[in-house]
Design a protein around this motif. Structure first.
Motif, PDB file in Angstrom:
ATOM      1  N   GLU A  87       0.952  -1.205   0.049  1.00 47.67           N
ATOM      2  CA  GLU A  87       0.099   0.025  -0.004  1.00 47.67           C
ATOM      3  C   GLU A  87       0.743   1.341  -0.147  1.00 47.67           C
ATOM      4  O   GLU A  87       0.124   2.407  -0.189  1.00 47.67           O
ATOM      5  CB  GLU A  87      -1.065   0.089   1.227  1.00 47.67           C
ATOM      6  CG  GLU A  87      -0.205  -0.076   2.620  1.00 47.67           C
ATOM      7  CD  GLU A  87      -0.255  -1.565   3.020  1.00 47.67           C
ATOM      8  OE1 GLU A  87      -0.164  -1.656   4.421  1.00 47.67           O
ATOM      9  OE2 GLU A  87      -0.275  -2.572   2.276  1.00 47.67           O
ATOM     10  N   VAL A 107       4.015   2.692  -5.500  1.00 46.77           N
ATOM     11  CA  VAL A 107       3.406   3.018  -6.490  1.00 46.77           C
ATOM     12  C   VAL A 107       4.309   2.780  -7.960  1.00 46.77           C
ATOM     13  O   VAL A 107       5.552   3.007  -7.576  1.00 46.77           O
ATOM     14  CB  VAL A 107       2.891   4.585  -6.592  1.00 46.77           C
ATOM     15  CG1 VAL A 107       4.128   5.359  -6.553  1.00 46.77           C
ATOM     16  CG2 VAL A 107       2.031   4.930  -7.755  1.00 46.77           C
ATOM     17  N   ASP A 135      -0.630   0.308  -6.416  1.00 41.49           N
ATOM     18  CA  ASP A 135      -1.045   1.401  -7.193  1.00 41.49           C
ATOM     19  C   ASP A 135      -0.200   1.740  -8.257  1.00 41.49           C
ATOM     20  O   ASP A 135       0.886   1.636  -8.502  1.00 41.49           O
ATOM     21  CB  ASP A 135      -1.493   2.617  -6.101  1.00 41.49           C
ATOM     22  CG  ASP A 135      -2.427   2.353  -5.018  1.00 41.49           C
ATOM     23  OD1 ASP A 135      -3.523   1.724  -5.785  1.00 41.49           O
ATOM     24  OD2 ASP A 135      -2.239   3.061  -4.000  1.00 41.49           O
ATOM     25  N   LEU A 174      -4.690   5.357 -10.245  1.00 41.07           N
ATOM     26  CA  LEU A 174      -4.640   5.989  -8.909  1.00 41.07           C
ATOM     27  C   LEU A 174      -4.714   7.732  -9.379  1.00 41.07           C
ATOM     28  O   LEU A 174      -5.440   8.441  -8.864  1.00 41.07           O
ATOM     29  CB  LEU A 174      -3.434   6.043  -8.145  1.00 41.07           C
ATOM     30  CG  LEU A 174      -3.474   6.822  -6.900  1.00 41.07           C
ATOM     31  CD1 LEU A 174      -4.724   6.377  -6.002  1.00 41.07           C
ATOM     32  CD2 LEU A 174      -2.034   6.655  -5.879  1.00 41.07           C
TER      33      LEU A 174
END
Length: 214
Positions: A160, A163, A181, A201
Motif C-alpha cells: 500500500e 506506486v 497502485d 490512482l
C-alpha cells in the motif's frame, strides 16, 4: 504516503522513441520490410523487444522474422552513438526531490537491463535506485509482475506504500498483477483514450505532480 516509487523507463523516465525509430527502421530496411513512422511506432511499443518487433512487422511477423530483425537491430544499437535519447524534462529534478525526502526509487521496464543501466549511469548517476529490473530472458516480462515482485522483495515495503509510474496500458496491467497502485504520465507514447481504467490512482501531466503522493 508512498515510500517506494517504481518507474517504467521508455516513455516515463526517458524519451527513447526517436532512437527506436531510427535504428529499427534501419533493421527493417536491411531485411526488405516497410519502415514505419513515429506515430506508428508509438502504437507498437509497450512490450518486450520481441513483442515490439512483432508489432512493427505486422503481417510479416513470424518467429523466424522476429529473430532475424532483432539480431540486426541489436547489432545496430550496439554500434550506434545515441545522441537522441534524453530524460524527459524535470525528471532528474523530481527524482532528486523524492530521494532527498527519503523515498526509495526503482525501475521496472521491458528494455534490457544493461541498456537501462547505461542511460542511468550517463544521465542520472546521482540517483540511487535500489533496483533496476529490465527484460532478462527467460524471466517473464511485463505485464507479468515478476520484475515488480523482485523489487518489492528487496525493499520490504508494504504494497500500500508503493506506486508504479508508467505511461501505457501494459503498465496499468503490470501494477494490477503486482497488487500495487499505478500512476500514469501523459508525456509518454500511449493512446490515452485506451487508459479509461478505474484502477489508475492518478494521471499526471508534469513530473512535479508526484510530490502530492508523499
Amino acid at each position: 504516503m508512498k515510500k517506494l516509487f517504481i518507474f517504467d523507463f521508455d516513455g516515463t523516465l526517458f524519451n527513447t522513441i526517436e532512437q527506436l525509430v531510427y535504428n529499427m527502421n534501419q533493421a527493417l530496411h536491411l531485411h526488405g520490410y516497410p519502415v514505419l513512422t513515429l506515430d506508428e511506432y508509438k502504437l507498437a511499443v509497450g512490450g518486450n523487444v520481441n513483442q515490439v518487433i512483432s508489432n512493427v512487422l505486422g503481417s510479416n511477423s513470424s518467429p523466424e522474422n522476429i529473430e532475424k530483425v532483432k539480431k540486426t537491430y541489436l547489432e545496430i544499437v550496439e554500434d550506434y552513438e545515441d545522441t537522441l535519447t534524453q530524460p524527459f524534462e524535470d525528471i532528474e529534478e523530481i527524482l532528486t526531490y523524492l530521494q532527498e525526502n527519503n523515498i526509495q526509487l526503482a525501475i521496472n521496464s521491458n528494455r534490457y537491463t544493461y541498456s537501462i543501466k547505461s542511460y542511468v549511469d550517463k544521465f542520472l548517476n546521482n540517483i540511487n535506485f535500489i533496483d533496476i529490473q529490465g527484460h532478462e530472458p527467460p524471466n517473464p516480462s511485463k505485464p507479468d509482475a515478476y520484475g515488480l515482485n523482485q523489487i518489492l522483495q528487496k525493499s520490504s515495503i508494504n504494497k500500500e506504500d508503493v506506486v508504479y509510474v508508467g505511461d501505457s496500458p501494459t503498465d496499468v496491467q503490470t501494477a494490477k498483477n503486482a497488487g500495487i497502485d499505478c500512476v500514469i504520465v501523459t508525456w509518454g507514447y500511449a493512446d490515452y483514450d485506451l487508459l479509461d481504467d478505474d484502477y489508475i490512482l492518478k494521471v499526471i501531466s508534469k513530473p512535479h505532480e508526484l510530490k502530492e503522493l508523499i
